[in-house]
Each structure stands twice: as C-alpha cells, then as structure tokens.
Design an enzyme around this catalytic site. Structure first.
Site, PDB file in Angstrom:
ATOM      1  N   GLN A 195       0.867  -1.175   0.000  1.00  0.00           N
ATOM      2  CA  GLN A 195       0.000   0.000   0.000  1.00  0.00           C
ATOM      3  C   GLN A 195       0.906   1.228   0.000  1.00  0.00           C
ATOM      4  O   GLN A 195       1.556   1.536   0.993  1.00  0.00           O
ATOM      5  CB  GLN A 195      -0.901  -0.003   1.229  1.00  0.00           C
ATOM      6  CG  GLN A 195      -1.722  -1.277   1.406  1.00  0.00           C
ATOM      7  CD  GLN A 195      -2.831  -1.416   0.379  1.00  0.00           C
ATOM      8  OE1 GLN A 195      -3.800  -0.661   0.384  1.00  0.00           O
ATOM      9  NE2 GLN A 195      -2.691  -2.387  -0.513  1.00  0.00           N
ATOM     10  N   GLY A 236     -12.413   2.547   2.649  1.00  0.00           N
ATOM     11  CA  GLY A 236     -11.356   1.660   2.177  1.00  0.00           C
ATOM     12  C   GLY A 236     -10.365   2.346   1.247  1.00  0.00           C
ATOM     13  O   GLY A 236     -10.550   3.492   0.830  1.00  0.00           O
ATOM     14  N   HIS A 237      -9.313   1.609   0.908  1.00  0.00           N
ATOM     15  CA  HIS A 237      -8.250   2.183   0.071  1.00  0.00           C
ATOM     16  C   HIS A 237      -8.765   2.505  -1.340  1.00  0.00           C
ATOM     17  O   HIS A 237      -9.648   1.862  -1.868  1.00  0.00           O
ATOM     18  CB  HIS A 237      -7.025   1.255   0.020  1.00  0.00           C
ATOM     19  CG  HIS A 237      -7.274  -0.105  -0.554  1.00  0.00           C
ATOM     20  ND1 HIS A 237      -6.347  -1.099  -0.522  1.00  0.00           N
ATOM     21  CD2 HIS A 237      -8.350  -0.635  -1.169  1.00  0.00           C
ATOM     22  CE1 HIS A 237      -6.827  -2.182  -1.095  1.00  0.00           C
ATOM     23  NE2 HIS A 237      -8.035  -1.915  -1.500  1.00  0.00           N
ATOM     24  N   ASN A 238      -8.188   3.562  -1.896  1.00  0.00           N
ATOM     25  CA  ASN A 238      -8.475   4.029  -3.260  1.00  0.00           C
ATOM     26  C   ASN A 238      -9.882   4.620  -3.423  1.00  0.00           C
ATOM     27  O   ASN A 238     -10.309   4.853  -4.552  1.00  0.00           O
ATOM     28  CB  ASN A 238      -8.303   2.912  -4.297  1.00  0.00           C
ATOM     29  CG  ASN A 238      -6.919   2.324  -4.307  1.00  0.00           C
ATOM     30  OD1 ASN A 238      -5.959   2.957  -3.879  1.00  0.00           O
ATOM     31  ND2 ASN A 238      -6.798   1.093  -4.780  1.00  0.00           N
ATOM     32  N   SER A 256     -11.887   1.203  -3.551  1.00  0.00           N
ATOM     33  CA  SER A 256     -12.149   1.743  -4.896  1.00  0.00           C
ATOM     34  C   SER A 256     -13.605   2.111  -5.137  1.00  0.00           C
ATOM     35  O   SER A 256     -14.088   2.086  -6.268  1.00  0.00           O
ATOM     36  CB  SER A 256     -11.669   0.753  -5.966  1.00  0.00           C
ATOM     37  OG  SER A 256     -10.287   0.499  -5.841  1.00  0.00           O
TER      38      SER A 256
END
Length: 335
Positions: A195, A236-238, A256
């Site tokens: 990450q 969450g990530h992105n 995402s």
C-alpha cells in the site's frame, strides 16, 4: 443576524444568555419551534424568546418574545454558532498554549505560528503543521504528514501518509492513512499487496470519532471539500469521496468506491468494491449497495434498489406472509 421579525408587543429589551430546547428553556434562553409536534411544548414554555413561524406563533404564552423567521431552526443555528463559537471545533484538553513540554516533536518537523500540541502527542520527521492547528493528547502525526491551517486533530488519533487541507476537524480516536486491506488470495496463504498511496483530505472536512480511512494502494484515497463523515465509519483504500457528501454512522466503503458530489449515505450503508454512487444520490439506513447508483436517486434495501421498487417488494412480502399466516390458521396441523 437572522432577519427574524418580532411579533407585535415583543419585549426587545429582554437579555438572553443561552439556548435550550423548547421544553427546558428558561427566562434567559432562546429556543425555536419549526414543527407541529413541538406546538404543545410551545404552549407551556418558559423560554425568554422563541424563533418560530406565523403558523405556530399563536401558541406562545404571554410574556414570551416571539421572533418570526422563515426557517426557525436555521436562524437558531446561526445564533448558536455566534454564542458558542468555541464549540465548533475541539480545544486543548489540557489548556495548552503552544507546544506542551510533554509532547514529542521531531527536530525536522515544521510547526507554524499558534500551533497547539497537547501532552504526549508525537509529531514525526518532516511533518508540517499549519497555523492555528490543534494536535490533541496522545495523537500521532507520522513522517511527512501535511496538515493545513486551523485544523483540529483529536486525542488518540493516528495520522500517517496523509495530506490535510485547511479547517479540517478530526475527532478523537480516528486512524487516517494506514494500510488498506489488500491481499492476493492463495491456498498456501495470502500475499500482502504493498500500500503506497496516501490519503488526501480537502478543506472543511469533518470526521467523527472512531472512523478509519485507509491510505491508497496504488492511487490516493480522496475526501472532497466540505464532506462530513460520522462516527465509526470505514473508508477503504483508493476510495474517492466527492464534495459535500454526508456519510452517517457505521457506514463502510470497500476499496475503490466512488461517491460523487453531494451523496448522502444513511447509517450502516455498505458498498462493495469498484461501485459508483452518482451525484446527489441517497441511500436508506442499512442499505447494501451491490451496483452503481444513478445520480439523484434514492435507493434502499438488501441488496439496494430504487426506493419505490424496494418498498413495493417489502409490502408484497408482508402481504404474502399475512396470507400464509391466515392459511395456517384456517388449516391447523393435523395430528
């Protein structure tokens, strides 16, 4: 401040020193009534002054100063913000002025004028903190983090791999910028995906206690200008969250996910990865979103679908269940 108009005979010399709910207000308090369900409480209120509309003004007792406003609650908030301006953002829990002797600030960190750092906070190498910002007790600001002017980072927050704009409020117990949940699944064991992205939080964002926002995997996680995130949410990530969104408590965005501008997520909304919620869309409480939501639509349910369809299905299910109960009652089990 509000454009409110006093009713005939209103005592404009009355001194007000606070605000209170209509059923608890005293002679020195300002209150408001904007809905019919509070009309009964207005009839017996002890408030010094009440902001309301012409519809409800007749219910006010004699001696109460009635101020007519088109939007009473909006006017009330305007006054409350003026009286209690210090309540609009966290303040030092230790009464610190400047950097507390108990704080740990790395020599390469840069703190602008009027930065407050409470005891036991840690500010890492090359971090930059803008003027007028508060860093609460036991907060950890990681290496290279950028925080703008007039921000408040609450106690026990952890902020790493993050760039923060101006006037951002992060309430206690938040974790911002840690690794997202990314693994290659394998029968022999799961392989962690590096990450390497950041979190970018634009101006005037407010984030409630206990919320987690993951750093991006290969691109940044972004929170748009003016967005408000409630307590105990997961981003969450992105993820890309647009401008002026509302994300209510215990909602979770998988990796995402994209929220376009002015989206409202009801409490405990869950959204699966790589899903887009269009501009101005709304989800009902406890919705689970498995597909893209078009702009401006109201969705709800599990799985989430357009509101009218969801409610029709709920009613149909209730009717089926009622018929089944009736049939069972008409034909009791034979022994």
């Amino acid at each position: 401040m509000t454009g409110a108009e006093p009713c005939e005979g209103a005592d404009l010399s009355r001194r007000l020193t606070g605000i209170a709910p209509i059923d608890q207000a005293g002679a020195g308090d300002l209150s408001f009534v904007s809905e019919a369900k509070f009309a009964a409480a207005l009839k017996s209120t002890q408030a010094g002054a009440v902001l309301t509309t012409e519809r409800f003004a007749k219910h006010a007792p004699d001696g109460v100063t009635v101020l007519l406003a088109r939007k009473p609650y909006d006017a009330f908030v305007t006054i409350a913000r003026n009286i209690y301006s210090a309540a609009l953002r966290p303040t030092s829990t230790f009464g610190t002025v400047g950097v507390s002797p108990g704080a740990m600030v790395h020599p390469s960190a840069q703190l602008a004028d009027n930065v407050t750092v409470d005891p036991f906070a840690v500010i890492g190498p090359s971090a930059r903190i803008g003027a007028g910002t508060l860093i609460g007790a036991h907060a950890v600001i990681g290496p290279g983090v950028r925080i703008g002017n007039d921000c408040a980072i609450g106690a026990n927050c952890s902020v790493t791999s993050t760039h923060i704009g101006d006037r951002v409020i992060i309430h206690p117990g938040c974790d911002i910028g840690q690794d997202g949940f990314g693994y290659l699944l394998n029968p022999a064991g799961h392989t962690k995906v590096p990450q390497i992205g950041s979190v970018v939080i634009h101006d005037d964002v407010e984030i409630g206690s206990g919320t987690r926002i993951d750093r991006g995997g290969i691109r940044d996680t972004v929170i748009g200008e003016g967005t408000k995130i409630d307590n105990l949410c997961q981003i969450g990530h992105n993820c890309i969250v647009g401008r002026h969104c509302i994300i209510v408590a215990q909602s979770g965005l998988s990796g995402s996910v994209t929220l376009e501008d002015f989206v409202v997520l009801g409490p405990r909304t869950g959204i699966i990865p790589h899903t887009t919620v269009g501009k101005g869309a709304i989800t009902a409480a406890r919705s689970t979103v498995y597909g893209n939501v078009p702009a401006g639509e109201f969705w709800g349910g599990f799985p989430a679908k357009p509101k009218k369809q969801w409610l029709r299905e709920v009613v149909a299910l209730e009717q089926l269940a009622a018929r089944a109960r009736k049939k069972s009652a008409d034909r009791p089990d034979e022994t």
